[in-house]
Design a protein around this motif. Structure first.
Motif, PDB file in Angstrom:
ATOM      1  N   ALA A 160       4.808  72.262  24.992  1.00 37.60           N
ATOM      2  CA  ALA A 160       4.189  72.607  26.231  1.00 37.60           C
ATOM      3  C   ALA A 160       3.865  73.992  26.435  1.00 37.60           C
ATOM      4  O   ALA A 160       3.212  74.451  27.460  1.00 37.60           O
ATOM      5  CB  ALA A 160       5.171  72.003  27.365  1.00 37.60           C
ATOM      6  N   ALA A 161       4.364  74.823  25.700  1.00 41.97           N
ATOM      7  CA  ALA A 161       4.478  76.428  25.711  1.00 41.97           C
ATOM      8  C   ALA A 161       2.987  77.212  26.040  1.00 41.97           C
ATOM      9  O   ALA A 161       2.985  77.865  26.821  1.00 41.97           O
ATOM     10  CB  ALA A 161       5.244  77.068  24.903  1.00 41.97           C
ATOM     11  N   LEU A 162       2.144  76.787  25.433  1.00 43.61           N
ATOM     12  CA  LEU A 162       0.955  77.709  25.070  1.00 43.61           C
ATOM     13  C   LEU A 162      -0.469  77.225  25.836  1.00 43.61           C
ATOM     14  O   LEU A 162      -1.228  77.968  26.307  1.00 43.61           O
ATOM     15  CB  LEU A 162       0.775  78.115  23.671  1.00 43.61           C
ATOM     16  N   ALA A 163      -0.404  75.733  26.034  1.00 41.05           N
ATOM     17  CA  ALA A 163      -1.579  75.335  26.603  1.00 41.05           C
ATOM     18  C   ALA A 163      -2.075  76.047  27.847  1.00 41.05           C
ATOM     19  O   ALA A 163      -3.106  76.211  28.107  1.00 41.05           O
ATOM     20  CB  ALA A 163      -1.422  73.755  26.849  1.00 41.05           C
ATOM     21  N   PHE A 164      -1.023  76.091  28.861  1.00 41.11           N
ATOM     22  CA  PHE A 164      -1.582  76.743  30.234  1.00 41.11           C
ATOM     23  C   PHE A 164      -2.070  78.087  30.054  1.00 41.11           C
ATOM     24  O   PHE A 164      -2.858  78.405  30.656  1.00 41.11           O
ATOM     25  CB  PHE A 164      -0.333  76.693  31.189  1.00 41.11           C
ATOM     26  N   PRO A 165      -1.242  78.994  29.233  1.00 37.26           N
ATOM     27  CA  PRO A 165      -1.869  80.214  29.190  1.00 37.26           C
ATOM     28  C   PRO A 165      -3.126  80.550  28.592  1.00 37.26           C
ATOM     29  O   PRO A 165      -4.167  81.387  28.790  1.00 37.26           O
ATOM     30  CB  PRO A 165      -0.504  80.987  28.419  1.00 37.26           C
ATOM     31  N   MET A 166      -3.120  79.543  27.505  1.00 38.07           N
ATOM     32  CA  MET A 166      -4.572  79.421  26.837  1.00 38.07           C
ATOM     33  C   MET A 166      -5.762  78.992  27.769  1.00 38.07           C
ATOM     34  O   MET A 166      -6.909  79.454  27.549  1.00 38.07           O
ATOM     35  CB  MET A 166      -4.558  78.643  25.367  1.00 38.07           C
ATOM     36  N   GLY A 167      -5.464  78.255  28.450  1.00 37.62           N
ATOM     37  CA  GLY A 167      -6.259  77.608  29.644  1.00 37.62           C
ATOM     38  C   GLY A 167      -6.627  78.886  30.646  1.00 37.62           C
ATOM     39  O   GLY A 167      -8.139  78.844  30.854  1.00 37.62           O
ATOM     40  N   MET A 168      -5.695  79.500  31.073  1.00 37.55           N
ATOM     41  CA  MET A 168      -6.094  80.844  32.009  1.00 37.55           C
ATOM     42  C   MET A 168      -7.120  81.844  31.095  1.00 37.55           C
ATOM     43  O   MET A 168      -7.985  82.279  31.677  1.00 37.55           O
ATOM     44  CB  MET A 168      -4.878  81.473  32.164  1.00 37.55           C
ATOM     45  N   SER A 169      -6.686  81.989  29.910  1.00 35.67           N
ATOM     46  CA  SER A 169      -7.424  83.041  29.094  1.00 35.67           C
ATOM     47  C   SER A 169      -8.946  82.321  28.768  1.00 35.67           C
ATOM     48  O   SER A 169     -10.076  83.176  28.857  1.00 35.67           O
ATOM     49  CB  SER A 169      -6.881  83.283  27.507  1.00 35.67           C
ATOM     50  N   ALA A 170      -9.123  81.247  28.627  1.00 40.16           N
ATOM     51  CA  ALA A 170     -10.469  80.374  28.252  1.00 40.16           C
ATOM     52  C   ALA A 170     -11.211  80.536  29.703  1.00 40.16           C
ATOM     53  O   ALA A 170     -12.152  80.748  29.711  1.00 40.16           O
ATOM     54  CB  ALA A 170     -10.028  78.959  27.905  1.00 40.16           C
ATOM     55  N   ALA A 171     -10.566  80.252  30.844  1.00 37.46           N
ATOM     56  CA  ALA A 171     -11.005  80.516  31.938  1.00 37.46           C
ATOM     57  C   ALA A 171     -11.495  81.785  32.357  1.00 37.46           C
ATOM     58  O   ALA A 171     -12.827  81.963  33.200  1.00 37.46           O
ATOM     59  CB  ALA A 171     -10.230  79.943  33.314  1.00 37.46           C
ATOM     60  N   ALA A 172     -10.951  82.905  31.879  1.00 39.82           N
ATOM     61  CA  ALA A 172     -11.336  84.306  32.118  1.00 39.82           C
ATOM     62  C   ALA A 172     -12.416  84.982  30.944  1.00 39.82           C
ATOM     63  O   ALA A 172     -12.571  85.860  31.130  1.00 39.82           O
ATOM     64  CB  ALA A 172     -10.143  85.053  32.410  1.00 39.82           C
TER      65      ALA A 172
ATOM     66  N   VAL B 168      10.354  81.367  23.981  1.00 34.38           N
ATOM     67  CA  VAL B 168      10.215  81.911  22.510  1.00 34.38           C
ATOM     68  C   VAL B 168       8.947  81.412  21.995  1.00 34.38           C
ATOM     69  O   VAL B 168       8.275  82.554  21.382  1.00 34.38           O
ATOM     70  CB  VAL B 168      11.194  81.082  21.571  1.00 34.38           C
ATOM     71  N   MET B 169       8.473  80.205  22.196  1.00 30.88           N
ATOM     72  CA  MET B 169       7.190  80.113  21.763  1.00 30.88           C
ATOM     73  C   MET B 169       5.977  81.121  22.356  1.00 30.88           C
ATOM     74  O   MET B 169       4.936  81.465  21.741  1.00 30.88           O
ATOM     75  CB  MET B 169       6.784  78.689  21.708  1.00 30.88           C
ATOM     76  N   ARG B 170       6.076  81.116  23.791  1.00 36.10           N
ATOM     77  CA  ARG B 170       5.310  82.130  24.391  1.00 36.10           C
ATOM     78  C   ARG B 170       5.292  83.393  24.071  1.00 36.10           C
ATOM     79  O   ARG B 170       4.276  84.130  23.984  1.00 36.10           O
ATOM     80  CB  ARG B 170       5.510  81.735  26.000  1.00 36.10           C
ATOM     81  N   PHE B 171       6.506  83.918  23.588  1.00 33.83           N
ATOM     82  CA  PHE B 171       6.664  85.216  23.099  1.00 33.83           C
ATOM     83  C   PHE B 171       5.774  85.451  21.860  1.00 33.83           C
ATOM     84  O   PHE B 171       5.216  86.559  21.578  1.00 33.83           O
ATOM     85  CB  PHE B 171       8.191  85.909  23.092  1.00 33.83           C
ATOM     86  N   LEU B 172       5.921  84.469  21.008  1.00 33.82           N
ATOM     87  CA  LEU B 172       5.287  84.560  19.434  1.00 33.82           C
ATOM     88  C   LEU B 172       4.095  83.931  19.551  1.00 33.82           C
ATOM     89  O   LEU B 172       3.269  84.339  18.757  1.00 33.82           O
ATOM     90  CB  LEU B 172       6.190  83.693  18.780  1.00 33.82           C
ATOM     91  N   GLY B 173       3.479  83.473  20.565  1.00 33.76           N
ATOM     92  CA  GLY B 173       2.223  82.584  20.744  1.00 33.76           C
ATOM     93  C   GLY B 173       0.892  83.532  20.451  1.00 33.76           C
ATOM     94  O   GLY B 173      -0.003  83.194  19.856  1.00 33.76           O
TER      95      GLY B 173
END
Length: 395
Positions: free
Chosen positions: A319-331, A267-272
């Protein structure tokens, strides 16, 4: 106009395909993780011995991850997912047959190859997702990871239901393996068409090292993601077992608490995405790590299933958003996106896969319930370093 329309159509199709691949990856992983207590019982293992089996998966992935960027550079994200799906599916079937034979060595070897398949699959899907996000020019990576969490939630529910019905894990894994191979072979045909040429440059850069592995910002983002993925990985692998051991819950109740953790993440990732666009990547990252710390503490010290469920949900939200935010930051820098996403993915998955087995060893001395407190340190480190994820200024 025609070219632009065709390009938009291709990107949208790639987004849907990437979403499905993330979801299938989560379903495959949770089909195994949600029923770890059943494996422990079937093979008569302690928490430490189970940790050794999980370490086999980690070793397989850790061998695959450093070369994943090079593999993607040579054959593209689509073909990498196809190869990874075949390897993971075959390994899943091997796990099933090994459990039928009650063979610990057979299960260990199968988990090693399962780790290789999952590792290649993860890096390829994240590189594809970063490319799609860049071309869409809006935050969408959390939704891809929501698909992973949604697939994991579905897998956890299926696992809990089949456990309650008395259906064995081997039969469960054989069906999931067949589905995984089918989707991995067919869905990637909709991936973006230029990934081989574009990512080949990134793979070469990653292979030579100076662009990505020696970039300070990329490595610090990797440390943040390491803390975040350890948080997620520990929850995925040990919430069900910790509920059984620490709270005296049934196996099905433990699987349901794991499902609650995954649902909160989904849910958090859908809304994040909207939250990140409104409050900024760094602020959301800090809030996420704080929520994970509070949820972890509540889960561990709760005296009943209700409070533990609240803690598991808050832990999942954090735990929901940190990994995808890291991917976005790396890109953030499109020129080096592929290589840097590969590096950050590798660092993150080291923690995701290697950390939980180490918790199993600690659990032999403290009980797995209390051993989970050890991940508090990397959570706090990620909180302190969150500022490195600040978006780069446009060039």
């Amino acid at each position: 106009m025609t070219t632009n329309t065709r390009s938009t159509t291709n990107v949208n199709a790639a987004a849907v395909a990437t979403f499905l691949i993330f979801g299938m990856n989560g379903l495959v992983f949770a089909s195994w993780a949600a029923r770890i207590p059943a494996v422990t019982e079937a093979l008569s293992l302690t928490s430490g011995q189970m940790g050794t089996l999980l370490l086999c998966t980690a070793v397989g992935s850790l061998l695959a991850l450093p070369s994943a960027g090079w593999v993607v550079g040579r054959i593209g994200t689509a073909n990498t997912v196809r190869v990874a799906g075949i390897v993971a599916g075959a390994a899943g079937a091997a796990i099933a047959f090994s459990l039928m034979a009650a063979s610990v060595p057979g299960t260990a070897v199968a988990l090693f190859f399962f780790g290789i398949g999952i590792g290649l699959w993860d890096v390829a899907q994240n590189i594809e997702g970063a490319d799609v996000e860049h071309r869409l020019k809006r935050t969408i990576m959390p939704q891809f990871h929501a698909a992973f969490s949604g697939g994991a939630f579905l897998g956890a529910l299926i696992g809990a239901g089949l456990s309650q019905l008395g259906v064995g894990l081997p039969e469960h894994l054989l069906v999931i393996a067949a589905i995984a191979v089918t989707l991995a072979l067919t869905v990637p045909k909709y991936f973006l068409p230029h990934e081989v040429e574009e990512i080949h440059d990134g793979g070469a850069a990653a292979e030579k090292g100076p662009t990505a592995w020696r970039d300070g910002r990329t490595l610090l983002i990797g440390v943040v993601v390491l803390g975040a993925t350890l948080t997620e990985g520990a929850g995925n692998d040990w919430i069900a077992k910790a509920a059984v051991d620490g709270l005296g819950a049934s196996e099905s109740t433990g699987a349901l608490l794991f499902a609650l953790f995954v649902l909160a993440m989904t849910v958090m990732r859908f809304l994040g995405g909207k939250a990140i666009d409104k409050f900024g990547r760094v602020n959301v990252l800090r809030a996420s790590m704080a929520a994970a710390a509070v949820g972890l503490a509540l889960f561990v010290f709760a005296g009943n299933v209700i409070l533990a469920g609240v803690g598991a949900a808050l832990w999942g939200i954090g735990a929901a958003l940190a990994f995808p935010m890291g991917m976005s930051a790396a890109a953030d820098d499109p020129k080096h996106a592929a290589a840097r996403v590969s590096v950050v993915s590798t660092i993150g998955y080291i923690a995701f896969l290697a950390g939980p087995p180490l918790l199993g060893y600690l659990g032999d001395h403290t009980g797995i319930h209390l051993a989970l407190l050890a991940i508090g340190a990397p959570i706090l480190l990620a909180l302190l370093l969150a500022g490195v994820a600040k978006p780069l200024p446009p060039k």
